[in-house]
Motif scaffolding. Structure first.
Motif, short mmCIF file in Angstrom:
data_model
loop_
_atom_site.label_atom_id
_atom_site.label_comp_id
_atom_site.label_asym_id
_atom_site.label_seq_id
_atom_site.Cartn_x
_atom_site.Cartn_y
_atom_site.Cartn_z
N GLY A 42 -32.14 -47.22 -78.34
CA GLY A 42 -33.41 -47.42 -79.03
C GLY A 42 -33.82 -48.88 -79.14
N ASP A 43 -32.90 -49.82 -78.89
CA ASP A 43 -33.29 -51.24 -78.95
C ASP A 43 -34.38 -51.52 -77.92
N HIS A 44 -35.17 -52.58 -78.22
CA HIS A 44 -36.24 -52.99 -77.30
C HIS A 44 -35.70 -53.86 -76.18
N LEU A 45 -36.28 -53.74 -75.01
CA LEU A 45 -35.93 -54.63 -73.91
C LEU A 45 -37.22 -55.20 -73.33
N VAL A 46 -37.17 -56.46 -72.93
CA VAL A 46 -38.34 -57.04 -72.24
C VAL A 46 -37.86 -57.67 -70.94
N LEU A 47 -38.38 -57.15 -69.83
CA LEU A 47 -37.97 -57.62 -68.50
C LEU A 47 -39.04 -58.61 -68.00
N SER A 48 -38.60 -59.75 -67.49
CA SER A 48 -39.56 -60.72 -66.93
C SER A 48 -39.53 -60.61 -65.42
N ARG A 49 -40.63 -60.16 -64.83
CA ARG A 49 -40.68 -60.02 -63.37
C ARG A 49 -40.79 -61.40 -62.73
N ALA A 50 -40.33 -61.48 -61.48
CA ALA A 50 -40.39 -62.76 -60.76
C ALA A 50 -41.82 -63.27 -60.67
N ARG A 51 -42.79 -62.29 -60.58
CA ARG A 51 -44.20 -62.71 -60.47
C ARG A 51 -44.77 -63.22 -61.80
N GLY A 52 -43.99 -63.08 -62.85
CA GLY A 52 -44.45 -63.63 -64.12
C GLY A 52 -44.80 -62.59 -65.17
N SER A 53 -45.13 -61.36 -64.74
CA SER A 53 -45.54 -60.37 -65.75
C SER A 53 -44.30 -59.78 -66.44
N GLU A 54 -44.54 -59.22 -67.63
CA GLU A 54 -43.42 -58.65 -68.39
C GLU A 54 -43.49 -57.13 -68.39
N LEU A 55 -42.33 -56.51 -68.53
CA LEU A 55 -42.25 -55.05 -68.61
C LEU A 55 -41.40 -54.72 -69.83
N ALA A 56 -42.00 -54.00 -70.79
CA ALA A 56 -41.24 -53.65 -72.00
C ALA A 56 -40.59 -52.29 -71.82
#
Ligand SMILES: Nc1ncnc2c1ncn2[C@@H]1O[C@H](COP(=O)(O)OP(=O)(O)OP(=O)(O)O)[C@@H](O)[C@H]1O
Ligand SMILES: [Mg+2]
Length: 445
Positions: A42-56
């Motif tokens: 259930g914890d949150h994760l935030v992924l930073s794509r190489a192109r700069g955008s984020e994915l939660a």
């Protein structure tokens, strides 16, 4: 804000977050290395794509060395070794200052105004009170609607399903209950509605009168399945916090179907095989656990009286979610499309709806009135097609004759709002029965 509250807000601030790396992508699931020792489901994760955008996303599964992340949206553009930060889910801290507010399932305000934390952090997923220590269901509650006050009583701690097809009046009826039902506080879970509908529900349907004593917890349809599923749990946690303070809480969920659909999305992503017409087997314990959290409290606590709306396609009461709920709940209110189409609201089909708080919740004379009305409703409905086709002739069946005489008044009574309490509703219904008295009364006595 007092000093203690300020300190808690500061403690909750994350000064640093652990970072892991993408180690693989399988379908819609992103595998992350380096966080397995630290993450909780259930914890949150935030992924930073190489192109700069984020994915939660959220932690879905934890393995020995990697965790699985369920992203909120498609994992397009994700590459190996992309950094992923881990954020603890903030605790819910409901309090009196949440009344009149709209919040998201993580306790953040959705109405643009600041929302200070309450005093006590509440877990979002809890166990219901032990069955043996729970009080039995309590007193009858005045509902604000004549039909529920009489034919389908709701008692404190009762859990009721509201079953209907789309657009038959579920949300409107829930709003009527939020405004008119005899409760200290109302907690409303809006699960998977469109964004526009949440606004419309709060401002137009519920209105300031309903909001005055309500907390609305909302997750819109564009939010992730995990967030939508959490909406029901968070709203229940808010209800529990008020129950634990001894309050008589009314919990309204619109709708359990969307909660089940959100769970289906999560479970399917986690690899669970579908079983019940596309729903995974875990949907049954998931719904049961949610419903069980409502109900009477233990000594010293208040109660959570709950109404769960369920979307039934057509009138298919056997579809899986409706079927699961009917087994768990203490009553079901069925809304009928034909009744709605002729403009009678609430479109409650009193003949097919059931409250399991009867007969205990009503006195002998009240039970007598209820069973008489049911008899006449049944008789009318059996012959309705004939009556409408003009094939009914008076005199053949005295019960049907009386049913036909009573019908317009009963129909109007079922649409009635009632501000004068349960006794007044029964007086009116008794009067209707007496006014319709005719030869049938002698024949059926
Ligand atoms: N009490 C009422 N008085 C007048 N009209 C009503 C009432 N209840 C429902 N309606 C009519 O029915 C429509 C649908 O009502 P509502 O949005 O409550 O249905 P619903 O079952 O929640 O729909 P959905 O399945 O889309 O969520 C309303 O827009 C309104 O036109
Ligand atoms: Mg609705």
């Amino acid at each position: 804000m007092d000093l203690q509250l300020l300190r808690r807000e500061l403690d909750a601030l994350e000064l640093s977050c652990p970072v892991g790396r993408v180690s693989g992508v399988k379908g819609s699931i992103v595998e992350v290395a380096g966080l397995a020792d630290l993450a909780q489901i259930g914890d949150h994760l935030v992924l930073s794509r190489a192109r700069g955008s984020e994915l939660a996303g959220e932690v879905l599964r934890i393995g020995a060395t990697t965790i699985d992340m369920l992203p909120d949206t498609a994992a397009d553009g994700v590459a190996l070794n992309d950094p992923v930060t881990l954020h603890k889910v903030p605790s819910l801290t409901p309090g009196d200052h949440w009344i009149g507010r709209i919040i998201d399932p993580y306790g953040k305000p959705l109405d643009g105004k600041p929302l200070p934390s309450g005093r006590e952090a509440r877990p979002v997923i809890t166990s219901p009170p032990l069955a043996a220590s729970r009080r039995p269901m309590g007193e009858r509650m005045s509902t604000g609607l004549a039909v529920l006050n009489t034919m389908l009583p709701v008692v404190r701690g009762q859990r009721v399903g509201l079953f209907a097809g789309s657009g038959v009046g579920k949300s409107r009826l829930l709003a009527q209950l939020a405004r008119g039902m005899d409760a200290d506080i109302v907690v409303i879970a809006l699960i998977g509605e469109r964004g526009r509908e949440v606004n419309e529900f709060v401002h137009k349907v519920l209105g300031p009168e309903g909001m005055r004593r309500s907390v609305v917890v909302a997750a819109t349809s564009d939010q992730s399945a995990l967030t939508r599923r959490r909406c029901a749990w968070s709203a229940m946690a808010v209800a529990e916090s008020f129950r634990d303070r001894g309050m008589n809480v009314l919990f309204l969920a619109d709708s359990v179907t969307r909660f089940a659909e959100a769970h289906r999305e999560v479970a399917t992503s986690a690899g669970e095989a579908p079983a019940l017409r596309g729903f995974p087997p875990s949907v049954t314990p998931m719904i049961t656990a949610l419903c069980e959290r409502a109900g009477p409290g233990t000594e010293g606590q208040g109660d959570i009286t709950a109404v769960f709306s369920v979307l039934v396609a057509g009138s298919d009461m056997d579809e899986p979610i409706a079927d699961i709920l009917r087994g768990v709940l203490d009553g079901h209110i069925i809304l009928d499309r034909e009744i709605a189409e002729r403009g009678r609201f609430p479109a409650i089909d009193a003949g097919r709806s059931v409250s399991r708080s009867l007969p205990d919740a009503a006195s002998d004379s009240e039970n007598q009135i209820i069973s008489e009305v049911r008899k006449y409703l049944g008789s009318y409905e059996q012959s309705e097609v004939m009556i409408r086709a003009g094939l009914y002739t008076e005199g053949a069946d005295p019960v049907l004759d009386k049913a036909v005489r009573l019908w317009p008044e009963l129909d109007a009574f079922f649409a009635r709002s009632e501000n004068d309490g349960i006794g007044a509703s029964f007086d009116r219904l008794g009067l209707i029965l007496r006014r319709g008295a005719g030869p049938a009364d002698h024949a059926t006595r």
